[in-house]
Design an enzyme around this catalytic site. Structure first.
Site, PDB file in Angstrom:
ATOM      1  N   GLY A 244       0.774  -1.238   0.000  1.00 36.38           N
ATOM      2  CA  GLY A 244       0.000   0.000   0.000  1.00 36.38           C
ATOM      3  C   GLY A 244       0.800   1.280   0.000  1.00 36.38           C
ATOM      4  O   GLY A 244       0.216   2.366  -0.095  1.00 36.38           O
ATOM      5  N   GLU A 278       4.447  -6.552   1.684  1.00 30.19           N
ATOM      6  CA  GLU A 278       3.886  -6.947   0.392  1.00 30.19           C
ATOM      7  C   GLU A 278       3.758  -5.748  -0.554  1.00 30.19           C
ATOM      8  O   GLU A 278       2.664  -5.440  -1.016  1.00 30.19           O
ATOM      9  CB  GLU A 278       2.496  -7.569   0.596  1.00 30.19           C
ATOM     10  CG  GLU A 278       2.452  -8.745   1.546  1.00 30.19           C
ATOM     11  CD  GLU A 278       1.045  -9.186   1.918  1.00 30.19           C
ATOM     12  OE1 GLU A 278       0.864 -10.353   2.260  1.00 30.19           O
ATOM     13  OE2 GLU A 278       0.117  -8.348   1.878  1.00 30.19           O
ATOM     14  N   PRO A 279       4.854  -5.071  -0.849  1.00 31.47           N
ATOM     15  CA  PRO A 279       4.729  -3.895  -1.712  1.00 31.47           C
ATOM     16  C   PRO A 279       4.520  -4.287  -3.177  1.00 31.47           C
ATOM     17  O   PRO A 279       5.144  -5.218  -3.678  1.00 31.47           O
ATOM     18  CB  PRO A 279       6.088  -3.195  -1.534  1.00 31.47           C
ATOM     19  CG  PRO A 279       7.034  -4.308  -1.224  1.00 31.47           C
ATOM     20  CD  PRO A 279       6.247  -5.332  -0.451  1.00 31.47           C
ATOM     21  N   GLY A 280       3.633  -3.584  -3.834  1.00 30.83           N
ATOM     22  CA  GLY A 280       3.433  -3.786  -5.267  1.00 30.83           C
ATOM     23  C   GLY A 280       3.635  -2.466  -5.982  1.00 30.83           C
ATOM     24  O   GLY A 280       4.640  -2.213  -6.637  1.00 30.83           O
ATOM     25  N   ARG A 317      -7.388   2.908 -14.560  1.00 36.68           N
ATOM     26  CA  ARG A 317      -7.368   3.639 -13.290  1.00 36.68           C
ATOM     27  C   ARG A 317      -8.097   4.987 -13.337  1.00 36.68           C
ATOM     28  O   ARG A 317      -8.844   5.303 -12.409  1.00 36.68           O
ATOM     29  CB  ARG A 317      -5.932   3.818 -12.776  1.00 36.68           C
ATOM     30  CG  ARG A 317      -5.218   2.471 -12.505  1.00 36.68           C
ATOM     31  CD  ARG A 317      -3.886   2.654 -11.791  1.00 36.68           C
ATOM     32  NE  ARG A 317      -4.063   3.156 -10.456  1.00 36.68           N
ATOM     33  CZ  ARG A 317      -3.821   4.387 -10.076  1.00 36.68           C
ATOM     34  NH1 ARG A 317      -3.310   5.263 -10.931  1.00 36.68           N
ATOM     35  NH2 ARG A 317      -4.047   4.776  -8.845  1.00 36.68           N
ATOM     36  N   TYR A 321     -11.126   4.823 -10.751  1.00 33.60           N
ATOM     37  CA  TYR A 321     -10.873   5.498  -9.472  1.00 33.60           C
ATOM     38  C   TYR A 321     -10.757   7.017  -9.612  1.00 33.60           C
ATOM     39  O   TYR A 321     -10.452   7.693  -8.633  1.00 33.60           O
ATOM     40  CB  TYR A 321      -9.552   5.024  -8.851  1.00 33.60           C
ATOM     41  CG  TYR A 321      -9.322   3.537  -8.787  1.00 33.60           C
ATOM     42  CD1 TYR A 321     -10.206   2.700  -8.113  1.00 33.60           C
ATOM     43  CD2 TYR A 321      -8.198   2.967  -9.381  1.00 33.60           C
ATOM     44  CE1 TYR A 321      -9.969   1.333  -8.033  1.00 33.60           C
ATOM     45  CE2 TYR A 321      -7.952   1.597  -9.296  1.00 33.60           C
ATOM     46  CZ  TYR A 321      -8.843   0.792  -8.623  1.00 33.60           C
ATOM     47  OH  TYR A 321      -8.594  -0.549  -8.539  1.00 33.60           O
ATOM     48  N   CYS A 368     -15.933   2.691 -26.796  1.00 36.07           N
ATOM     49  CA  CYS A 368     -17.260   3.299 -26.860  1.00 36.07           C
ATOM     50  C   CYS A 368     -17.894   3.444 -25.487  1.00 36.07           C
ATOM     51  O   CYS A 368     -18.847   2.739 -25.135  1.00 36.07           O
ATOM     52  CB  CYS A 368     -18.150   2.471 -27.787  1.00 36.07           C
ATOM     53  SG  CYS A 368     -17.450   2.382 -29.433  1.00 36.07           S
ATOM     54  N   GLU A 369     -17.340   4.334 -24.692  1.00 35.10           N
ATOM     55  CA  GLU A 369     -17.854   4.679 -23.366  1.00 35.10           C
ATOM     56  C   GLU A 369     -17.468   6.133 -23.120  1.00 35.10           C
ATOM     57  O   GLU A 369     -16.322   6.510 -23.387  1.00 35.10           O
ATOM     58  CB  GLU A 369     -17.147   3.860 -22.262  1.00 35.10           C
ATOM     59  CG  GLU A 369     -17.275   2.378 -22.358  1.00 35.10           C
ATOM     60  CD  GLU A 369     -18.327   1.808 -21.418  1.00 35.10           C
ATOM     61  OE1 GLU A 369     -18.831   2.548 -20.545  1.00 35.10           O
ATOM     62  OE2 GLU A 369     -18.642   0.624 -21.580  1.00 35.10           O
TER      63      GLU A 369
HETATM   64  C1  LIG Z   1      -3.026  -5.484  -3.423  1.00 32.87           C
HETATM   65  C2  LIG Z   1      -2.373  -6.022  -2.218  1.00 32.87           C
HETATM   66  C3  LIG Z   1      -1.052  -5.662  -1.904  1.00 32.87           C
HETATM   67  C4  LIG Z   1      -0.235  -4.697  -2.715  1.00 32.87           C
HETATM   68  O1  LIG Z   1      -0.684  -3.391  -2.616  1.00 32.87           O
HETATM   69  P1  LIG Z   1       0.204  -2.208  -3.244  1.00 32.87           P
HETATM   70  O2  LIG Z   1      -0.555  -0.990  -3.023  1.00 32.87           O
HETATM   71  O3  LIG Z   1       0.360  -2.515  -4.692  1.00 32.87           O
HETATM   72  O4  LIG Z   1       1.500  -2.199  -2.529  1.00 32.87           O
HETATM   73  C5  LIG Z   1      -0.468  -6.241  -0.799  1.00 32.87           C
HETATM   74  N1  LIG Z   1      -1.150  -7.114  -0.031  1.00 32.87           N
HETATM   75  C6  LIG Z   1      -2.415  -7.485  -0.305  1.00 32.87           C
HETATM   76  C7  LIG Z   1      -3.088  -8.462   0.561  1.00 32.87           C
HETATM   77  C8  LIG Z   1      -3.067  -6.943  -1.405  1.00 32.87           C
HETATM   78  O5  LIG Z   1      -4.326  -7.302  -1.663  1.00 32.87           O
END
Ligand SMILES: *Cc1c(COP(=O)(O)O)cnc(C)c1O
Length: 442
Positions: A244, A278-280, A317, A321, A368-369
């Protein structure tokens, strides 16, 4: 001041480069729309997390959901990351891309029996468990196949709102996790169950989060729960603080990883747990642009439109959002700024200032939106048919949320390192679009 939002994407003599490659060259070679990733950017951000939390020797599980491309996942695995997955499909990506023995944590509110068994048979490191029924289902399946499932209970820590309502996962009333008021009772129900071992506590607060404070509050609440689990006899060894961490979509609104470390580490230390992250988005978000080509321009209903070949099916996105992505020509003319100067305040309704020779335009795609847009009322210079545009900060939740709506083949993806580049996903074809239907034609 240099533009630090996307360090690996800089203008040189009025042409945008990814590392040392002019992106004009990539458009020519691979076509548009095209996702262009910088390997240096990916590794810098992974390293930033690893370094900021180094004192805790964290297990950094790259969140496959943010961008599951096999080549990107492989790069993460090669540089010490495990994986965070939310489905068997993502689990299989992690297995296909990662080194043998890479740690995989499995979250999600709706794991099927088949997914649970798959995870158990493929050495899942931890299940992040989101309901009492799931906990007992995992125990039953594990018992049946003769193993003990390692689990972390996911708590909804009930924190004040902190990001977009659709992606805030730690306020009361969302579907995620176990209620903080009852999670201890749930843990009690499996104290002597041979099918599961509760060895951790998990939370994922939402995304993107621009402040460190929610992590401090979450970690403190987590510490309190860990003490209660231990009093029940559970051997709690892991605190998983999820992902997050926010990124700079505008200019410098996001925090460095060190700010999150400062917030999390005191409670972590007191818990004596091993940290999992858990960084994405933080790793992959600013590693890529979406490159598009202008098809037409038109003015109608008092508005000016740039119609280009990337659409909501490529990057949803903004539509989903209301997200902000910087957009700028790849080769801006001499009479306009070389880069978009965007104010750093995410709440500023007029983020662009002093943009000579620019006027407000909507950047839209062919779908087409009316909701198919990448930007609305955005000050941009005039562009003409054939011009290339860069949509910045497109690496996370871009390609991974892409669809085939309007029977549009999904874009290609290219990975750049230094002066070299290679395809990491080929452009889809019409044959791909109908592959699952072709054999069903009667
Ligand atoms: C989506 C998610 C993440 C990654 O979130 P980011 O904002 O991309 O860092 C980590 N843990 C869980 C459980 C998620 O669902």
């Amino acid at each position: 001041m240099p533009d630090r939002t996307m360090d690996q994407f800089q203008y040189r003599d009025r042409t945008l480069f990814c590392e040392d490659v002019p992106v004009t060259e990539l458009a020519k070679r691979y076509g548009t729309p095209l996702y262009v990733y910088s390997q240096a950017a990916l590794l810098e951000k992974l390293n930033e997390v690893q370094t900021a939390f180094a004192a805790a020797k964290p297990i950094v599980c790259y969140s496959v959901k943010a961008n599951g491309n096999l080549s990107i996942a492989r790069l993460m695995g090669q540089h010490g990351a495990g994986f965070d997955v939310t489905s068997e499909g993502e689990f299989r990506r992690a297995l296909a891309a990662g080194p043998a023995g890479a740690k995989v944590v499995f979250a999600g509110v709706g794991k099927t029996d088949a997914e649970i068994e798959f995870a158990l048979r493929n050495g899942v490191f931890l299940f992040d468990v989101e309901s009492e029924q799931e906990l007992h289902t995992i125990a039953t399946i594990a018992h049946k196949i003769g193993v003990t499932a390692p689990v972390a209970l996911r708590v909804n820590p009930d924190l004040p709102p902190k990001t977009h309502v659709k992606t805030d996962t730690s306020v009361k009333g969302v579907k995620f996790g176990l209620d903080i008021e009852t999670i201890v009772d749930v843990a009690k129900t499996v104290v002597n169950n041979p099918g599961v071992a509760i060895v951790g506590l998990h939370m994922h607060l939402g995304s993107p989060i621009l402040k460190a404070d929610p992590y401090r509050m979450g970690a403190e609440k987590g510490l309190n729960l860990i003490k209660q689990f231990r009093a029940q006899g559970h051997d709690i060894r892991y605190l998983n603080m999820g992902g997050g961490f926010g990124i700079n979509y505008r200019k410098d609104e996001a925090k460095p990883a060190s700010a999150f470390a400062e917030a999390i580490l005191p409670a972590l230390k007191e818990s004596g747990c091993q940290l999992i992250l858990e960084p994405g988005r933080f790793i992959v978000g600013n590693s890529a642009i979406l490159l598009s080509r202008v098809l037409f321009t038109k003015s109608t209903g008092g508005k000016h439109y740039v119609i280009q070949d990337a659409a909501m099916n490529d990057l949803i996105r903004p539509t989903l959002y209301g997200s902000f992505h910087r957009i700028w020509p790849v080769t801006p003319a001499a009479n306009v700024p070389e880069t978009p100067d965007v104010n750093g305040d995410p709440d500023d309704p007029h983020p662009f200032r002093d943009m000579p020779n620019c006027f407000k335009q909507d950047v839209v795609g062919p779908v087409c939106e009316s909701g198919d847009y990448l930007a609305k009322d955005r000050p941009l210079p005039g562009v003409t048919r054939g011009d290339l545009l860069a949509v910045f900060s497109a690496g996370a939740y871009g390609m991974t949320m892409a669809s085939n709506y309007n029977s549009r083949p999904r874009a290609a993806e290219v990975l750049v390192t230094g002066r070299t580049h290679r395809l990491i996903r080929r452009r889809e074809t019409f044959a791909d679009l109908v592959a699952c239907e072709q054999d069903c034609l009667s």
